[in-house]
Write a protein that holds these residues in place. Sequence first.
Motif, mmCIF file in Angstrom:
data_model
loop_
_atom_site.group_PDB
_atom_site.id
_atom_site.type_symbol
_atom_site.label_atom_id
_atom_site.label_comp_id
_atom_site.label_asym_id
_atom_site.label_seq_id
_atom_site.Cartn_x
_atom_site.Cartn_y
_atom_site.Cartn_z
ATOM 1 N N TRP A 73 31.211 -52.466 -12.736
ATOM 2 C CA TRP A 73 32.292 -52.596 -13.362
ATOM 3 C C TRP A 73 33.771 -51.826 -13.379
ATOM 4 O O TRP A 73 35.087 -52.009 -11.987
ATOM 5 C CB TRP A 73 32.646 -53.914 -14.195
ATOM 6 C CG TRP A 73 33.860 -54.418 -14.928
ATOM 7 C CD1 TRP A 73 34.647 -54.348 -15.148
ATOM 8 C CD2 TRP A 73 33.835 -55.450 -13.656
ATOM 9 N NE1 TRP A 73 36.008 -55.346 -15.176
ATOM 10 C CE2 TRP A 73 35.110 -55.694 -14.124
ATOM 11 C CE3 TRP A 73 33.416 -56.584 -13.218
ATOM 12 C CZ2 TRP A 73 35.689 -57.848 -13.811
ATOM 13 C CZ3 TRP A 73 34.765 -57.874 -12.363
ATOM 14 C CH2 TRP A 73 35.281 -58.440 -12.915
ATOM 15 N N ASN A 74 33.575 -50.963 -13.873
ATOM 16 C CA ASN A 74 34.362 -49.761 -13.476
ATOM 17 C C ASN A 74 34.240 -48.296 -13.019
ATOM 18 O O ASN A 74 35.260 -48.047 -12.422
ATOM 19 C CB ASN A 74 34.719 -48.746 -15.078
ATOM 20 C CG ASN A 74 34.568 -50.164 -16.392
ATOM 21 O OD1 ASN A 74 35.525 -50.864 -16.393
ATOM 22 N ND2 ASN A 74 33.525 -49.727 -17.404
ATOM 23 N N SER A 75 33.779 -49.081 -11.516
ATOM 24 C CA SER A 75 33.719 -48.407 -10.763
ATOM 25 C C SER A 75 35.208 -48.397 -9.121
ATOM 26 O O SER A 75 35.610 -49.412 -9.269
ATOM 27 C CB SER A 75 32.151 -48.600 -9.489
ATOM 28 O OG SER A 75 32.396 -47.717 -8.460
ATOM 29 N N LYS A 76 35.607 -47.286 -9.197
ATOM 30 C CA LYS A 76 36.338 -47.763 -8.115
ATOM 31 C C LYS A 76 35.649 -47.555 -6.698
ATOM 32 O O LYS A 76 36.768 -47.789 -5.651
ATOM 33 C CB LYS A 76 37.460 -46.311 -8.057
ATOM 34 C CG LYS A 76 38.267 -46.170 -9.102
ATOM 35 C CD LYS A 76 38.861 -47.148 -9.705
ATOM 36 C CE LYS A 76 39.632 -46.966 -10.781
ATOM 37 N NZ LYS A 76 41.028 -48.152 -11.920
ATOM 38 N N SER A 77 34.552 -47.751 -6.224
ATOM 39 C CA SER A 77 33.748 -47.826 -5.442
ATOM 40 C C SER A 77 33.898 -49.714 -5.172
ATOM 41 O O SER A 77 33.593 -50.356 -5.377
ATOM 42 C CB SER A 77 32.435 -47.562 -5.401
ATOM 43 O OG SER A 77 31.790 -47.729 -3.988
ATOM 44 N N VAL A 78 33.635 -49.702 -3.358
ATOM 45 C CA VAL A 78 33.733 -51.316 -3.264
ATOM 46 C C VAL A 78 32.610 -51.673 -3.156
ATOM 47 O O VAL A 78 32.126 -52.615 -3.450
ATOM 48 C CB VAL A 78 34.270 -51.041 -1.283
ATOM 49 C CG1 VAL A 78 33.631 -52.420 -0.801
ATOM 50 C CG2 VAL A 78 35.696 -51.342 -1.186
ATOM 51 N N ASN A 79 31.056 -50.555 -2.757
ATOM 52 C CA ASN A 79 29.591 -51.388 -3.518
ATOM 53 C C ASN A 79 29.683 -50.064 -4.516
ATOM 54 O O ASN A 79 28.979 -49.510 -4.063
ATOM 55 C CB ASN A 79 29.140 -50.702 -2.045
ATOM 56 C CG ASN A 79 27.558 -50.998 -2.329
ATOM 57 O OD1 ASN A 79 27.635 -51.327 -3.005
ATOM 58 N ND2 ASN A 79 27.107 -50.454 -1.298
ATOM 59 N N PRO A 80 29.302 -50.262 -5.611
ATOM 60 C CA PRO A 80 28.848 -49.811 -7.182
ATOM 61 C C PRO A 80 27.657 -50.416 -7.099
ATOM 62 O O PRO A 80 27.162 -49.718 -8.052
ATOM 63 C CB PRO A 80 29.982 -50.443 -8.047
ATOM 64 C CG PRO A 80 30.373 -51.996 -7.426
ATOM 65 C CD PRO A 80 30.432 -52.142 -5.799
ATOM 66 N N PHE A 81 27.028 -50.947 -6.552
ATOM 67 C CA PHE A 81 25.401 -51.233 -6.832
ATOM 68 C C PHE A 81 24.489 -50.752 -6.196
ATOM 69 O O PHE A 81 24.856 -49.834 -5.864
ATOM 70 C CB PHE A 81 24.824 -52.557 -5.990
ATOM 71 C CG PHE A 81 26.312 -54.650 -7.239
ATOM 72 C CD1 PHE A 81 25.603 -54.433 -8.196
ATOM 73 C CD2 PHE A 81 26.725 -54.304 -6.043
ATOM 74 C CE1 PHE A 81 25.933 -55.415 -8.679
ATOM 75 C CE2 PHE A 81 28.072 -55.046 -6.871
ATOM 76 C CZ PHE A 81 27.580 -55.799 -7.616
ATOM 77 N N LYS A 82 22.943 -50.672 -6.820
ATOM 78 C CA LYS A 82 22.147 -49.576 -6.421
ATOM 79 C C LYS A 82 21.154 -50.392 -5.714
ATOM 80 O O LYS A 82 21.248 -51.422 -6.610
ATOM 81 C CB LYS A 82 21.659 -49.778 -8.029
ATOM 82 C CG LYS A 82 22.488 -48.671 -8.608
ATOM 83 C CD LYS A 82 21.697 -48.021 -10.358
ATOM 84 C CE LYS A 82 22.269 -46.854 -11.248
ATOM 85 N NZ LYS A 82 21.512 -46.713 -12.433
ATOM 86 N N GLU A 83 20.525 -50.104 -4.989
ATOM 87 C CA GLU A 83 19.754 -50.578 -3.738
ATOM 88 C C GLU A 83 19.332 -50.863 -4.358
ATOM 89 O O GLU A 83 18.046 -52.075 -3.875
ATOM 90 C CB GLU A 83 19.485 -49.178 -2.660
ATOM 91 C CG GLU A 83 18.260 -49.597 -2.045
ATOM 92 C CD GLU A 83 18.594 -51.184 -0.622
ATOM 93 O OE1 GLU A 83 17.863 -52.150 -0.489
ATOM 94 O OE2 GLU A 83 19.480 -51.488 -0.147
ATOM 95 N N ARG A 205 30.498 -59.828 -0.203
ATOM 96 C CA ARG A 205 29.361 -58.776 -1.175
ATOM 97 C C ARG A 205 28.484 -59.802 -1.054
ATOM 98 O O ARG A 205 28.829 -60.116 -2.094
ATOM 99 C CB ARG A 205 29.696 -57.861 -1.040
ATOM 100 C CG ARG A 205 30.628 -57.384 0.095
ATOM 101 C CD ARG A 205 31.000 -55.999 -0.191
ATOM 102 N NE ARG A 205 31.547 -54.899 0.667
ATOM 103 C CZ ARG A 205 31.427 -53.756 1.329
ATOM 104 N NH1 ARG A 205 29.952 -53.233 0.805
ATOM 105 N NH2 ARG A 205 31.649 -53.041 2.318
ATOM 106 N N PHE A 206 26.979 -58.968 -1.189
ATOM 107 C CA PHE A 206 26.066 -59.423 -2.213
ATOM 108 C C PHE A 206 25.425 -58.636 -2.905
ATOM 109 O O PHE A 206 24.855 -57.574 -1.932
ATOM 110 C CB PHE A 206 25.009 -60.317 -2.171
ATOM 111 C CG PHE A 206 24.529 -60.980 -2.832
ATOM 112 C CD1 PHE A 206 24.301 -61.374 -3.844
ATOM 113 C CD2 PHE A 206 22.782 -60.228 -3.094
ATOM 114 C CE1 PHE A 206 23.101 -61.189 -5.276
ATOM 115 C CE2 PHE A 206 21.537 -60.369 -3.662
ATOM 116 C CZ PHE A 206 21.953 -61.531 -4.820
ATOM 117 N N MET A 207 25.762 -57.648 -4.005
ATOM 118 C CA MET A 207 25.599 -56.095 -4.537
ATOM 119 C C MET A 207 25.652 -55.209 -3.604
ATOM 120 O O MET A 207 24.150 -54.296 -3.304
ATOM 121 C CB MET A 207 24.236 -56.763 -5.084
ATOM 122 C CG MET A 207 23.814 -57.728 -5.947
ATOM 123 S SD MET A 207 22.034 -57.464 -6.830
ATOM 124 C CE MET A 207 22.250 -56.238 -7.680
#
Length: 251
Positions: A73-83, A205-207
């Motif tokens: 949630w606090n990530s500045k990345s467009v994709n903050p999720f783990k594969e 996007r999804f995850m």
Amino acid sequence: MKFKTLILCSSLAIIFPIAAQKIVSKSQHSQAHKELLAKQQKSTDKIKLVEQSSYIDFIDDIEPEIDIFTEGWNSKSVNPFKESDVPESQVIDVRGYYMPVPGPVTSNYGYRPKFGRFHKGVDLHLKMNDTVRAAFDGKIRLVNNEPKGYGNYVIIRHPNGLETVYGHLNKHLVKANQTVKAGDPIGLGGSTGRSTGPHLHFETRFMGYAINPAAIFDFANHTTHTDTYTFSKKTYQQPRNFAPNSQVARK
């Protein structure tokens, strides 16, 4: 006589010293009292055990509500999720949508040879400072500026598990952690960042997986193809088209 009695008592004390130590006390430390306390303790333990067991069962019956506004949630990345956390497939409820802008698609999702890179969304036509709206109910995760990419952009996380990205805005109208409803204004259209003219770069996007927006939305008719969209790692890049003469297979 008193002297003889004293001698006799002393003699008895000498003869029976062990017997004198075995006198049973009538205090709270008596054996009977200990047994009574033991019985009471066992009874109390049973009561506590029943109460604790009932409490544990009650807790087990309650399923904790999943908080989707946590991971990255606090990530500045467009994709903050783990594969490793992404499921192979997931049914996503896409009811309650709102078209972010009414304009047609001017550039599709997919690899673009002209620019030598993959386009992870669709470009939608708009005029400078046209209102851009939230596609679903949700909460603003990120409001940022990327001069060499998205320009001014907004990312919204939605209860259905999707995140939507709105790029090249001229102006933000929302702040991070703000709750929005589908159709709420979130920005004004523009041409900031890597852009050749006013348009909205729109991603679904999804995850972290950039789904082809045309797999969810029928942009020509301002609707969604169906009430649900089934995300799959094998087909998420494919569009869907339900027109009678369509050559695109239904997924």
